[in-house]
Design a protein around this motif. Structure first.
Motif, PDB file in Angstrom:
ATOM      1  N   SER A  74     -27.023 -26.922   9.933  1.00  0.00           N
ATOM      2  CA  SER A  74     -28.111 -27.841  10.256  1.00  0.00           C
ATOM      3  C   SER A  74     -29.157 -27.730   9.161  1.00  0.00           C
ATOM      4  O   SER A  74     -29.240 -26.723   8.456  1.00  0.00           O
ATOM      5  CB  SER A  74     -28.728 -27.522  11.623  1.00  0.00           C
ATOM      6  OG  SER A  74     -29.448 -26.311  11.571  1.00  0.00           O
ATOM      7  N   HIS A  75     -29.949 -28.766   9.015  1.00  0.00           N
ATOM      8  CA  HIS A  75     -30.961 -28.819   7.965  1.00  0.00           C
ATOM      9  C   HIS A  75     -32.346 -28.758   8.590  1.00  0.00           C
ATOM     10  O   HIS A  75     -32.639 -29.447   9.568  1.00  0.00           O
ATOM     11  CB  HIS A  75     -30.818 -30.096   7.139  1.00  0.00           C
ATOM     12  CG  HIS A  75     -29.500 -30.204   6.429  1.00  0.00           C
ATOM     13  ND1 HIS A  75     -29.317 -29.792   5.128  1.00  0.00           N
ATOM     14  CD2 HIS A  75     -28.282 -30.652   6.844  1.00  0.00           C
ATOM     15  CE1 HIS A  75     -28.057 -29.997   4.768  1.00  0.00           C
ATOM     16  NE2 HIS A  75     -27.405 -30.514   5.799  1.00  0.00           N
ATOM     17  N   GLN A  76     -33.196 -27.924   7.999  1.00  0.00           N
ATOM     18  CA  GLN A  76     -34.571 -27.767   8.478  1.00  0.00           C
ATOM     19  C   GLN A  76     -35.519 -28.333   7.424  1.00  0.00           C
ATOM     20  O   GLN A  76     -35.307 -28.160   6.221  1.00  0.00           O
ATOM     21  CB  GLN A  76     -34.886 -26.287   8.715  1.00  0.00           C
ATOM     22  CG  GLN A  76     -33.838 -25.544   9.528  1.00  0.00           C
ATOM     23  CD  GLN A  76     -33.757 -26.029  10.954  1.00  0.00           C
ATOM     24  OE1 GLN A  76     -34.771 -26.172  11.611  1.00  0.00           O
ATOM     25  NE2 GLN A  76     -32.539 -26.273  11.438  1.00  0.00           N
ATOM     26  N   SER A  77     -36.574 -28.989   7.872  1.00  0.00           N
ATOM     27  CA  SER A  77     -37.551 -29.549   6.939  1.00  0.00           C
ATOM     28  C   SER A  77     -38.947 -29.395   7.521  1.00  0.00           C
ATOM     29  O   SER A  77     -39.139 -29.317   8.735  1.00  0.00           O
ATOM     30  CB  SER A  77     -37.256 -31.030   6.660  1.00  0.00           C
ATOM     31  OG  SER A  77     -37.331 -31.790   7.851  1.00  0.00           O
ATOM     32  N   LEU A  78     -39.932 -29.328   6.610  1.00  0.00           N
ATOM     33  CA  LEU A  78     -41.335 -29.256   7.004  1.00  0.00           C
ATOM     34  C   LEU A  78     -42.045 -30.501   6.497  1.00  0.00           C
ATOM     35  O   LEU A  78     -41.872 -30.910   5.343  1.00  0.00           O
ATOM     36  CB  LEU A  78     -41.988 -27.992   6.437  1.00  0.00           C
ATOM     37  CG  LEU A  78     -41.445 -26.682   7.010  1.00  0.00           C
ATOM     38  CD1 LEU A  78     -42.093 -25.483   6.329  1.00  0.00           C
ATOM     39  CD2 LEU A  78     -41.662 -26.613   8.507  1.00  0.00           C
ATOM     40  N   LYS A  79     -42.862 -31.078   7.315  1.00  0.00           N
ATOM     41  CA  LYS A  79     -43.377 -32.425   7.079  1.00  0.00           C
ATOM     42  C   LYS A  79     -44.407 -32.482   5.953  1.00  0.00           C
ATOM     43  O   LYS A  79     -44.357 -33.360   5.111  1.00  0.00           O
ATOM     44  CB  LYS A  79     -43.991 -32.954   8.375  1.00  0.00           C
ATOM     45  CG  LYS A  79     -44.382 -34.428   8.335  1.00  0.00           C
ATOM     46  CD  LYS A  79     -44.834 -34.873   9.714  1.00  0.00           C
ATOM     47  CE  LYS A  79     -45.212 -36.351   9.734  1.00  0.00           C
ATOM     48  NZ  LYS A  79     -45.667 -36.777  11.071  1.00  0.00           N
ATOM     49  N   TYR A  80     -45.332 -31.552   5.901  1.00  0.00           N
ATOM     50  CA  TYR A  80     -46.463 -31.680   4.985  1.00  0.00           C
ATOM     51  C   TYR A  80     -46.408 -30.728   3.794  1.00  0.00           C
ATOM     52  O   TYR A  80     -47.314 -30.702   2.980  1.00  0.00           O
ATOM     53  CB  TYR A  80     -47.776 -31.423   5.740  1.00  0.00           C
ATOM     54  CG  TYR A  80     -48.006 -32.390   6.872  1.00  0.00           C
ATOM     55  CD1 TYR A  80     -48.297 -33.726   6.626  1.00  0.00           C
ATOM     56  CD2 TYR A  80     -47.928 -31.967   8.204  1.00  0.00           C
ATOM     57  CE1 TYR A  80     -48.502 -34.615   7.665  1.00  0.00           C
ATOM     58  CE2 TYR A  80     -48.136 -32.856   9.248  1.00  0.00           C
ATOM     59  CZ  TYR A  80     -48.423 -34.172   8.969  1.00  0.00           C
ATOM     60  OH  TYR A  80     -48.632 -35.056  10.002  1.00  0.00           O
ATOM     61  N   ILE A  81     -45.356 -29.940   3.683  1.00  0.00           N
ATOM     62  CA  ILE A  81     -45.320 -28.925   2.636  1.00  0.00           C
ATOM     63  C   ILE A  81     -44.318 -29.266   1.537  1.00  0.00           C
ATOM     64  O   ILE A  81     -44.254 -28.609   0.520  1.00  0.00           O
ATOM     65  CB  ILE A  81     -45.015 -27.547   3.269  1.00  0.00           C
ATOM     66  CG1 ILE A  81     -46.095 -27.226   4.295  1.00  0.00           C
ATOM     67  CG2 ILE A  81     -44.972 -26.441   2.258  1.00  0.00           C
ATOM     68  CD1 ILE A  81     -45.945 -25.886   4.956  1.00  0.00           C
ATOM     69  N   GLY A  82     -43.529 -30.278   1.708  1.00  0.00           N
ATOM     70  CA  GLY A  82     -42.580 -30.671   0.670  1.00  0.00           C
ATOM     71  C   GLY A  82     -41.251 -29.959   0.738  1.00  0.00           C
ATOM     72  O   GLY A  82     -40.492 -29.962  -0.222  1.00  0.00           O
ATOM     73  N   ILE A  83     -40.945 -29.294   1.866  1.00  0.00           N
ATOM     74  CA  ILE A  83     -39.640 -28.655   2.043  1.00  0.00           C
ATOM     75  C   ILE A  83     -38.756 -29.624   2.809  1.00  0.00           C
ATOM     76  O   ILE A  83     -38.910 -29.818   4.009  1.00  0.00           O
ATOM     77  CB  ILE A  83     -39.784 -27.315   2.789  1.00  0.00           C
ATOM     78  CG1 ILE A  83     -40.643 -26.359   1.957  1.00  0.00           C
ATOM     79  CG2 ILE A  83     -38.417 -26.704   3.067  1.00  0.00           C
ATOM     80  CD1 ILE A  83     -40.899 -25.039   2.627  1.00  0.00           C
ATOM     81  N   GLU A  84     -37.832 -30.261   2.111  1.00  0.00           N
ATOM     82  CA  GLU A  84     -37.082 -31.377   2.675  1.00  0.00           C
ATOM     83  C   GLU A  84     -35.800 -30.960   3.371  1.00  0.00           C
ATOM     84  O   GLU A  84     -35.416 -31.536   4.369  1.00  0.00           O
ATOM     85  CB  GLU A  84     -36.744 -32.390   1.559  1.00  0.00           C
ATOM     86  CG  GLU A  84     -37.974 -33.016   0.906  1.00  0.00           C
ATOM     87  CD  GLU A  84     -38.799 -33.837   1.890  1.00  0.00           C
ATOM     88  OE1 GLU A  84     -38.227 -34.339   2.873  1.00  0.00           O
ATOM     89  OE2 GLU A  84     -40.016 -33.952   1.684  1.00  0.00           O
ATOM     90  N   SER A  85     -35.113 -29.934   2.853  1.00  0.00           N
ATOM     91  CA  SER A  85     -33.816 -29.600   3.456  1.00  0.00           C
ATOM     92  C   SER A  85     -33.473 -28.142   3.200  1.00  0.00           C
ATOM     93  O   SER A  85     -32.964 -27.792   2.137  1.00  0.00           O
ATOM     94  CB  SER A  85     -32.714 -30.507   2.895  1.00  0.00           C
ATOM     95  OG  SER A  85     -31.465 -30.205   3.481  1.00  0.00           O
TER      96      SER A  85
END
Length: 402
Positions: free
Chosen positions: A148-159
């Motif tokens: 599964s892929h995790q991402s953070l909305k405001y920090i620029g960590i997409e996958s």
């Protein structure tokens, strides 16, 4: 001496043979249990994350809590009998199902007073669901690679990849107006799995992928950046790390220190090697005690040639007039220092980055904007001159001195 030597050789050979035989018979298996124990070095332990907390929250106290929050927080409150007043961030990673209703009430009072609660777990106590009016659901991972892929909305960590994942937990219901979605998980499509819940004068952060904090995932590739992004939402303050389900020690939460050698001696192969080395060392001292020590040669220390090296490099750049190369190196070094000192992503130097850098450093926004805009303008040019280098150097020096 000649009579003793064969006996010594036989003893050493027996020790080595026993170590090899026992080492071969014993097969080391990896424990994949999700213990979330801050002392565990197993794949799904938290020892690495726990040790890095002191680096992530420099100049702040890291306390390990071995009691129910109801007793610990009430004792360390105004008018309580604890050694201090609890203020800061309370972190719970996995195994949060032990929380009783009175502990949840105490944690909510803690947040209401202006503090922070961070919980990363697959699900939460029913009282948390009822109080915050949230629901958590589960989607199985039917892919062969179980990724599964995790991402953070405001920090620029997409996958960020989380493998060995049988499925994803996600928030199926929450107050989308007042709650802030900070991150997502994705198997086939995105689900919210990290939210910020304002509560009183503080904030509650709920996260649904505790495996991200484990030793296995932090050491894989660059997945540690995802954990850094999660923790970056917490304010710079004291940290209370929950360890109620682990071995309890003193009330003040200080971790009982163990010998650094104890873990190694638990490893059979190392233990035999260690004992063999001790035997050889003792025998060496016994049979060489009467021998005279050789004369120790005087070795002159190496000269410090740093200044000469710097002069040589500077003369090289001065003679070649390669100002662009030198400007690129100064910009690279400056951005690297920003990443290390302030934990900021420097891949995109936009207005959002300027605001974050000004807030982190306490510099005036106009001064920071002037420096970053000038760096962006230099990057866009092919021909650069000595005046550009001098101006860049002055702006960087002003950034560190003012």
């Amino acid at each position: 001496m000649k009579k003793i030597l064969p006996i010594l050789i036989i003893i050493v050979a027996l020790v080595i043979t026993a170590a090899v035989v026992i080492g071969v018979k014993r097969t080391k298996t990896v424990n994949w249990e999700e213990s979330f124990n801050e002392k565990s070095n197993e794949p799904y332990g938290l020892s690495i994350f726990y040790k890095e907390l002191s680096n992530l929250f420099k100049d702040f106290k890291i306390r390990t809590v071995f009691h129910q929050p109801s007793s610990y927080l009430s004792a360390n409150s105004e008018g309580g009998y604890g050694k201090h007043v609890a203020e800061g961030s309370y972190i719970i990673i996995g195994n949060s199902d032990y929380l009783e209703n009175d502990s949840i009430d105490e944690l909510l009072n803690f947040v209401d007073a202006g503090n922070t609660l961070f919980i990363s777990d697959y699900y939460f106590s029913q009282k948390i669901h009822d109080t915050l009016d949230i629901d958590v659901n589960y989607i199985p991972n039917e892919k062969e690679d179980s990724i599964s892929h995790q991402s953070l909305k405001y920090i620029g960590i997409e996958s960020t990849i989380i493998d060995k994942n049988g499925g994803d937990y996600y928030f199926s219901r929450f107050d989308s107006i007042n709650f802030n979605v900070l991150g997502y998980s994705k198997i086939d499509y995105k689900h919210a799995n990290f939210i910020q819940v304002p509560f009183g004068d503080g904030n509650i952060y709920l996260h649904l992928e505790p495996k991200a904090f484990t030793n296995y995932n932090i050491l894989k590739e660059d997945r540690y950046k995802y954990v850094e992004g999660l923790i970056s939402y917490l304010p710079e303050n004291n940290v209370y790390f929950d360890s109620y389900t682990k071995i309890q020690t003193g009330y003040d939460g200080e971790v009982e220190k163990e010998s650094n050698l104890s873990w190694f001696l638990e490893q059979l192969s190392f233990r035999w090697a260690w004992y063999t080395a001790l035997i050889f060392g003792i025998l060496f001292m016994i049979f060489n005690a009467k021998r005279r020590q050789r004369i120790i040669k005087i070795i002159k220390p190496l000269q410090n040639t740093t200044i000469a090296f710097v002069k040589t490099v500077s003369n090289l750049y001065f003679d070649t007039q390669d100002h662009k190369n030198l400007i690129d190196k100064k910009i690279t070094y400056f951005l690297e220092k920003i990443r290390i000192d302030y934990n900021l992503d420097t891949s995109t130097l936009n207005d959002e980055f300027i605001v974050k850098l000004a807030a982190k450093t306490g510099k005036k926004k106009d001064d920071v904007k002037k420096l970053i805009n000038y760096i962006n303008s230099l990057r866009s040019k092919d021909d650069l001159f000595e005046d550009n280098l001098i101006k860049l150097n002055k702006l960087i020096e002003a950034f560190y001195t003012t």
